[in-house]
Design a protein around this motif. Structure first.
Motif, PDB file in Angstrom:
ATOM      1  N   GLU A   1      -2.786  -5.347  -2.851  1.00 10.46           N
ATOM      2  CA  GLU A   1      -1.923  -4.781  -1.810  1.00 10.46           C
ATOM      3  C   GLU A   1      -1.289  -5.911  -1.014  1.00 10.46           C
ATOM      4  O   GLU A   1      -1.986  -6.689  -0.359  1.00 10.46           O
TER       5      GLU A   1
ATOM      6  N   ASP B   1      -2.849   0.522   5.691  1.00 11.54           N
ATOM      7  CA  ASP B   1      -3.765  -0.532   5.237  1.00 11.54           C
ATOM      8  C   ASP B   1      -3.325  -1.945   5.622  1.00 11.54           C
ATOM      9  O   ASP B   1      -3.479  -2.891   4.834  1.00 11.54           O
TER      10      ASP B   1
ATOM     11  N   CYS C   1       0.871  -1.182   0.000  1.00  9.68           N
ATOM     12  CA  CYS C   1       0.000   0.000   0.000  1.00  9.68           C
ATOM     13  C   CYS C   1       0.899   1.220   0.000  1.00  9.68           C
ATOM     14  O   CYS C   1       0.721   2.127  -0.807  1.00  9.68           O
TER      15      CYS C   1
ATOM     16  N   HIS D   1      -9.403  -1.954  -1.087  1.00  8.69           N
ATOM     17  CA  HIS D   1     -10.041  -0.756  -0.527  1.00  8.69           C
ATOM     18  C   HIS D   1     -11.550  -0.926  -0.463  1.00  8.69           C
ATOM     19  O   HIS D   1     -12.217  -0.249   0.300  1.00  8.69           O
TER      20      HIS D   1
HETATM   21 MN    MN Z   1      -4.069   1.229   0.396  1.00 13.98          MN
END
Ligand code: MN
Ligand code: PEP
Length: 370
Positions: free
Chosen positions: A321, A332, A105, A295
């Motif tokens: 990610e 994240d 991320c 996300h």
């Molecule tokens: Mn992210």
């Protein structure tokens, strides 16, 4: 305006005639020879009736004026066959290939960055995601490494040979123009510019990206619907912006869309992503569609299912990610995945992609009424 005909009903000479008329009236053309249809898209803000009459005189073309003020260049109507975007490795995104873009991320220290890059490469990723600058909802959250993080891009590229996608955004310590910003990113070896959700309607930035030919991955804004995202893409494709579209001219044809979910009240996900966005977008646009299962879910435990679901729904690729030790990710961490999960998504995702290729509905020119 589009001139469309069934293949075999028009000749090469007819196409040349259309081009000549366009040239005479200062209009551009986009010729798309698909499997069943030939479509000549006519580019221009204002098409004189006289020009239309001449186009109609060519023969078997059916001439249609498109609604003004919408997203012409992004539309399937204007450009029926799927756009393929060739990356520096020769890998093509869109048009029947699956693309995996994987990386952290946000970048952290070189040891982890290198490990992530190798992890992505070994799992079979096509693009490395590298984010030295991080847009965050809160100004107090970790904002990325800043310019010093960019030096890792060349090192990671050397390590893996993979092209790099990086989010483009204005750093806090700079006052450079969007045009200079694009140039600076290019100097660092960035191969694909990501426009994040928070910049989805930053028209100055979209316009600056219309002046390069490097691929752009445009994510939908958190409050945007699919139509609004297509209009954002049109800014990049057309180069049009400002009063009277004064900043007109050639744009950047290499745009990919990324469905990342939109804001909504739910406890099930972070940014609910309606899976119907994918077939909806495929019908309306020729641009490659990338899915973001991170996300949208916000939870690593839900990422595999949503990633595979997105491939089942017809995306051309995924943005993933990853982190060698997800719990240590600087941003994240709850939604980042480790090596095993990455491998599973790429392996099973590739099988699903192959399995759905024979579906009759893959013909995106299928009529609305049957
Ligand atoms: Mn992210
Ligand atoms: C990201 O890709 O890490 C990111 C911040 O995504 P988005 O812009 O979709 O929130």
């Amino acid at each position: 305006m589009i001139l469309a005909a069934d293949k075999g009903k028009v000749s090469g000479a007819d196409i040349e005639a259309a081009k000549r008329i366009a040239l005479k009236y200062g209009l551009g053309t986009n010729v798309d020879t698909g499997t069943t249809k030939v479509v000549v898209g006519i580019k221009g803000d204002f098409i004189l009736q006289q020009a239309e009459d001449e186009f109609r005189g060519i023969g078997n073309f059916e001439v249609t004026r498109l609604t003004k003020g919408s997203y012409k260049l992004a539309s399937r109507q204007f450009h029926p066959s799927a756009t393929e975007i060739e990356l520096p490795t020769g890998h093509k995104t869109g048009g029947g290939t699956l693309t995996f873009m994987a990386g952290q991320c946000s970048l952290d220290d070189w040891a982890y960055v290198k490990e992530s890059a190798i992890m992505a490469k070994e799992a079979g990723a096509d693009v490395l995601r590298m984010m030295p600058l991080k847009p965050r909802t809160s100004p107090y959250s970790f904002q990325g490494l800043g310019w010093k993080g960019f030096e890792m891009i060349a090192r990671a590229k050397q390590e893996t040979g993979l092209p790099v996608i990086t989010e483009i955004l204005m750093p806090e310590d700079d006052t450079i123009s969007p045009q200079e910003l694009v140039k600076r990113f290019e100097e660092f070896g960035v191969d694909i510019y990501q426009v994040g959700a928070r910049n989805a309607q930053n028209f100055g930035l979209l316009h600056a990206l219309s002046k390069t030919k490097k691929p752009v991955l445009l994510k939908n804004g958190t409050g945007q619907n699919a139509e609004e995202m297509l209009h954002g893409a049109e800014y990049i494709l057309s180069g049009a912006w400002g009063p009277g579209n004064s900043h007109n001219g050639d744009g950047n044809p290499n745009v990919m869309l990324c469905a990342r979910g939109s804001s909504g009240e739910t406890t099930a996900s972070r940014f609910p992503l309606d899976i119907a966005w994918v077939p909806y977008l495929r019908q309306r646009t020729h641009l490659p569609i990338i899915g973001d299962p991170h996300h949208s879910t916000g939870d690593w435990r839900n990422v595999t299912d949503v990633a595979l679901g997105l491939i089942g729904a017809g995306v051309d690729g995924l943005e993933l990610e990853i982190h060698p030790e997800p719990r240590k990710a600087l941003s994240d961490q709850k939604q980042s995945i480790g090596p095993k999960q990455l491998e599973e998504i790429i392996t099973v995702g590739t099988q699903i992609f192959a399995a759905r290729k024979g579906l009759a509905l893959e013909d995106s020119s299928a009529p609305y009424y049957r």
